[in-house]
Design a protein around this motif. Structure first.
Motif, PDB file in Angstrom:
ATOM      1  N   ASP A   1      -1.400  24.822  -9.494  1.00  0.00           N
ATOM      2  CA  ASP A   1      -0.065  25.419  -9.435  1.00  0.00           C
ATOM      3  C   ASP A   1       1.013  24.386  -9.746  1.00  0.00           C
ATOM      4  OD1 ASP A   1       0.506  23.947  -7.074  1.00  0.00           O
ATOM      5  OD2 ASP A   1      -0.258  25.556  -5.806  1.00  0.00           O
ATOM      6  N   GLY A   2       2.241  24.863  -9.805  1.00  0.00           N
ATOM      7  CA  GLY A   2       3.348  23.988 -10.178  1.00  0.00           C
ATOM      8  C   GLY A   2       3.641  22.902  -9.172  1.00  0.00           C
ATOM      9  N   VAL A   3       3.333  23.142  -7.909  1.00  0.00           N
ATOM     10  CA  VAL A   3       3.562  22.130  -6.874  1.00  0.00           C
ATOM     11  C   VAL A   3       2.653  20.932  -7.105  1.00  0.00           C
ATOM     12  CG1 VAL A   3       3.482  21.618  -4.414  1.00  0.00           C
ATOM     13  CG2 VAL A   3       4.264  23.868  -5.193  1.00  0.00           C
ATOM     14  N   ARG A   4       1.347  21.210  -7.249  1.00  0.00           N
ATOM     15  CA  ARG A   4       0.398  20.108  -7.447  1.00  0.00           C
ATOM     16  C   ARG A   4       0.624  19.412  -8.783  1.00  0.00           C
ATOM     17  NH1 ARG A   4      -5.486  21.701  -6.927  1.00  0.00           N
ATOM     18  NH2 ARG A   4      -4.840  23.719  -7.745  1.00  0.00           N
TER      19      ARG A   4
ATOM     20  N   ALA B   1       3.552  17.036  -8.419  1.00  0.00           N
ATOM     21  CA  ALA B   1       3.127  15.839  -7.694  1.00  0.00           C
ATOM     22  C   ALA B   1       2.261  14.944  -8.576  1.00  0.00           C
ATOM     23  CB  ALA B   1       2.359  16.239  -6.433  1.00  0.00           C
ATOM     24  N   ALA B   2       1.394  15.559  -9.377  1.00  0.00           N
ATOM     25  CA  ALA B   2       0.511  14.780 -10.250  1.00  0.00           C
ATOM     26  C   ALA B   2       1.304  14.026 -11.314  1.00  0.00           C
ATOM     27  CB  ALA B   2      -0.514  15.709 -10.915  1.00  0.00           C
ATOM     28  N   LEU B   3       2.345  14.650 -11.850  1.00  0.00           N
ATOM     29  CA  LEU B   3       3.182  13.970 -12.837  1.00  0.00           C
ATOM     30  C   LEU B   3       3.892  12.776 -12.212  1.00  0.00           C
ATOM     31  CD1 LEU B   3       4.743  16.976 -14.810  1.00  0.00           C
ATOM     32  CD2 LEU B   3       3.010  15.367 -15.609  1.00  0.00           C
ATOM     33  N   ALA B   4       4.323  12.939 -10.966  1.00  0.00           N
ATOM     34  CA  ALA B   4       4.963  11.818 -10.256  1.00  0.00           C
ATOM     35  C   ALA B   4       3.958  10.696 -10.030  1.00  0.00           C
ATOM     36  CB  ALA B   4       5.533  12.296  -8.925  1.00  0.00           C
ATOM     37  N   GLU B   5       2.712  11.050  -9.725  1.00  0.00           N
ATOM     38  CA  GLU B   5       1.681  10.049  -9.454  1.00  0.00           C
ATOM     39  C   GLU B   5       1.349   9.215 -10.690  1.00  0.00           C
ATOM     40  OE1 GLU B   5      -1.642  12.126  -7.878  1.00  0.00           O
ATOM     41  OE2 GLU B   5      -0.644  12.621  -5.976  1.00  0.00           O
ATOM     42  N   ILE B   6       1.353   9.848 -11.867  1.00  0.00           N
ATOM     43  CA  ILE B   6       1.040   9.094 -13.091  1.00  0.00           C
ATOM     44  C   ILE B   6       2.285   8.416 -13.665  1.00  0.00           C
ATOM     45  CG2 ILE B   6      -0.911  10.592 -13.624  1.00  0.00           C
ATOM     46  CD1 ILE B   6       0.766  11.876 -15.850  1.00  0.00           C
ATOM     47  N   GLY B   7       3.416   8.616 -12.990  1.00  0.00           N
ATOM     48  CA  GLY B   7       4.633   7.944 -13.419  1.00  0.00           C
ATOM     49  C   GLY B   7       5.288   8.529 -14.654  1.00  0.00           C
TER      50      GLY B   7
ATOM     51  N   LEU C   1      10.050  20.926  -4.658  1.00  0.00           N
ATOM     52  CA  LEU C   1      11.195  20.026  -4.539  1.00  0.00           C
ATOM     53  C   LEU C   1      10.800  18.771  -3.772  1.00  0.00           C
ATOM     54  CD1 LEU C   1      14.039  22.594  -3.698  1.00  0.00           C
ATOM     55  CD2 LEU C   1      13.548  21.534  -5.904  1.00  0.00           C
ATOM     56  N   LYS C   2       9.989  18.945  -2.722  1.00  0.00           N
ATOM     57  CA  LYS C   2       9.505  17.799  -1.962  1.00  0.00           C
ATOM     58  C   LYS C   2       8.621  16.904  -2.835  1.00  0.00           C
ATOM     59  CE  LYS C   2       9.350  17.033   1.999  1.00  0.00           C
ATOM     60  NZ  LYS C   2      10.099  16.022   2.799  1.00  0.00           N
ATOM     61  N   ALA C   3       7.908  17.516  -3.776  1.00  0.00           N
ATOM     62  CA  ALA C   3       7.003  16.762  -4.644  1.00  0.00           C
ATOM     63  C   ALA C   3       7.736  16.029  -5.758  1.00  0.00           C
ATOM     64  CB  ALA C   3       5.950  17.700  -5.251  1.00  0.00           C
ATOM     65  N   GLY C   4       9.048  16.305  -5.901  1.00  0.00           N
ATOM     66  CA  GLY C   4       9.820  15.562  -6.888  1.00  0.00           C
ATOM     67  C   GLY C   4      10.499  16.375  -7.963  1.00  0.00           C
ATOM     68  N   ALA C   5      10.414  17.709  -7.883  1.00  0.00           N
ATOM     69  CA  ALA C   5      11.095  18.532  -8.886  1.00  0.00           C
ATOM     70  C   ALA C   5      12.606  18.320  -8.800  1.00  0.00           C
ATOM     71  CB  ALA C   5      10.769  20.012  -8.679  1.00  0.00           C
ATOM     72  N   ALA C   6      13.269  18.409  -9.948  1.00  0.00           N
ATOM     73  CA  ALA C   6      14.715  18.182  -9.999  1.00  0.00           C
ATOM     74  C   ALA C   6      15.509  19.436  -9.682  1.00  0.00           C
ATOM     75  CB  ALA C   6      15.112  17.656 -11.375  1.00  0.00           C
TER      76      ALA C   6
ATOM     77  N   ARG D   1      15.079  10.527  -5.373  1.00  0.00           N
ATOM     78  CA  ARG D   1      15.203  10.535  -6.824  1.00  0.00           C
ATOM     79  C   ARG D   1      16.510  11.170  -7.284  1.00  0.00           C
ATOM     80  NH1 ARG D   1       9.820  12.688  -9.712  1.00  0.00           N
ATOM     81  NH2 ARG D   1      11.441  13.032 -11.245  1.00  0.00           N
ATOM     82  N   ASP D   2      16.989  12.164  -6.529  1.00  0.00           N
ATOM     83  CA  ASP D   2      18.158  12.923  -6.973  1.00  0.00           C
ATOM     84  C   ASP D   2      18.811  13.624  -5.793  1.00  0.00           C
ATOM     85  OD1 ASP D   2      16.490  15.118  -6.413  1.00  0.00           O
ATOM     86  OD2 ASP D   2      15.712  15.109  -8.457  1.00  0.00           O
ATOM     87  N   ARG D   3      19.784  14.465  -6.104  1.00  0.00           N
ATOM     88  CA  ARG D   3      20.545  15.156  -5.055  1.00  0.00           C
ATOM     89  C   ARG D   3      19.678  16.121  -4.259  1.00  0.00           C
ATOM     90  NH1 ARG D   3      26.401  14.801  -6.764  1.00  0.00           N
ATOM     91  NH2 ARG D   3      26.952  16.556  -5.437  1.00  0.00           N
ATOM     92  N   VAL D   4      18.671  16.688  -4.907  1.00  0.00           N
ATOM     93  CA  VAL D   4      17.778  17.587  -4.184  1.00  0.00           C
ATOM     94  C   VAL D   4      17.127  16.839  -3.024  1.00  0.00           C
ATOM     95  CG1 VAL D   4      15.641  18.913  -4.313  1.00  0.00           C
ATOM     96  CG2 VAL D   4      17.335  19.102  -6.136  1.00  0.00           C
ATOM     97  N   GLY D   5      16.667  15.624  -3.292  1.00  0.00           N
ATOM     98  CA  GLY D   5      16.063  14.815  -2.244  1.00  0.00           C
ATOM     99  C   GLY D   5      17.039  14.525  -1.121  1.00  0.00           C
ATOM    100  N   LEU D   6      18.296  14.295  -1.476  1.00  0.00           N
ATOM    101  CA  LEU D   6      19.317  14.044  -0.458  1.00  0.00           C
ATOM    102  C   LEU D   6      19.545  15.281   0.409  1.00  0.00           C
ATOM    103  CD1 LEU D   6      21.988  12.031  -2.515  1.00  0.00           C
ATOM    104  CD2 LEU D   6      20.243  11.135  -0.953  1.00  0.00           C
ATOM    105  N   VAL D   7      19.564  16.459  -0.218  1.00  0.00           N
ATOM    106  CA  VAL D   7      19.742  17.698   0.537  1.00  0.00           C
ATOM    107  C   VAL D   7      18.600  17.886   1.532  1.00  0.00           C
ATOM    108  CG1 VAL D   7      19.773  20.225   0.374  1.00  0.00           C
ATOM    109  CG2 VAL D   7      21.093  18.867  -1.252  1.00  0.00           C
ATOM    110  N   LEU D   8      17.371  17.690   1.066  1.00  0.00           N
ATOM    111  CA  LEU D   8      16.215  17.859   1.939  1.00  0.00           C
ATOM    112  C   LEU D   8      16.260  16.866   3.093  1.00  0.00           C
ATOM    113  CD1 LEU D   8      13.398  18.431  -0.703  1.00  0.00           C
ATOM    114  CD2 LEU D   8      14.675  20.137   0.590  1.00  0.00           C
TER     115      LEU D   8
END
Length: 218
Positions: A62-65, A68-74, A95-100, A199-206
């Motif tokens: 799914d899109g969540v994993r 996260a996988a894209l973040a892991e491979i940089g 969003l927690k996994a790094g989506a913008a 990484r971004d404002r989403v992370g700040l909101v969370l």
């Protein structure tokens, strides 16, 4: 220079529709597509993309994993989650996994194109009303709030800015509300991103809601 976009959705017709809308903008181009998260991650190992439009619910991965996988491979691409429901726990996890940010699949064409440009420029896309509904929907399922040591590193003014960001306010609205110069505000936001490792404002909101620095309106 055009923004390169990679499409991920398990429905071919949906991908075709998004491609038509995206390529109507001369500043955007589609550089690839995939029907599930696993195929997308594998393809993006060798494809340069600025933005990934990622369906949140797909077979295989799914899109969540996948996010996260894209973040892991940089991979440097910004992920924009696509969902049918804005009250979707999967979106919060993405969003927690790094989506913008995220958009509803039935968003108007101008909203889609604007969102792609926004995340490509380093912004985030989460409508304030949708953010509040999403957080209200999942807040009760969050683990118990504990004091985060990073909070103590923030100045009073940075906390003020963080709370305003959590409302979904724009930079102009925050600067006006806090009687702050635009350059000063940007400095505070940069400091918040650095201190809180977001990484971004989403992370700040969370972070603001998870630590209790911000609260949902009653």
């Amino acid at each position: 220079m055009s923004v390169s976009v990679f499409l991920v959705d398990d429905q071919r017709l949906v991908r075709a529709g998004f491609q038509m809308m995206i390529e109507s903008d001369p500043g955007l181009r589609v550089v690839g597509e995939a029907g599930d998260g696993a195929s997308a991650v594998e393809a993006l190992r060798s494809v340069d993309a600025d933005v990934v439009l990622m369906d949140v619910r797909m077979p295989v991965m799914d899109g969540v994993r996948a996010t996260a996988a894209l973040a892991e491979i940089g991979h440097p691409a910004k992920v924009l989650i696509l969902t049918t429901f804005d009250l979707d726990e999967y979106v919060f996890a993405a969003l927690k996994a790094g989506a913008a940010g995220f958009l509803l699949k039935d968003a108007r064409q101008e909203e889609l194109l604007s969102a792609i440009h926004a995340v490509a420029d380093g912004g985030s896309v989460v409508a304030p009303t949708a953010t509040r509904r999403l957080l209200a929907h999942v807040l009760e399922s969050l683990p118990g709030r504990t004091a985060d040591p990073r909070v103590k590193e923030l100045t009073g003014r940075e906390v003020d800015v963080l709370r305003q960001i959590a409302t979904g306010a724009s930079n102009k609205e925050i600067a006006d509300h806090l009687s702050m110069a635009d350059g000063t505000l940007k400095t505070h936001i940069g400091n918040l991103l650095s201190k809180l490792d977001c990484r971004d404002r989403v992370g700040l909101v969370l972070f603001a809601f998870e630590t209790g620095l911000a609260k949902l309106p009653s």
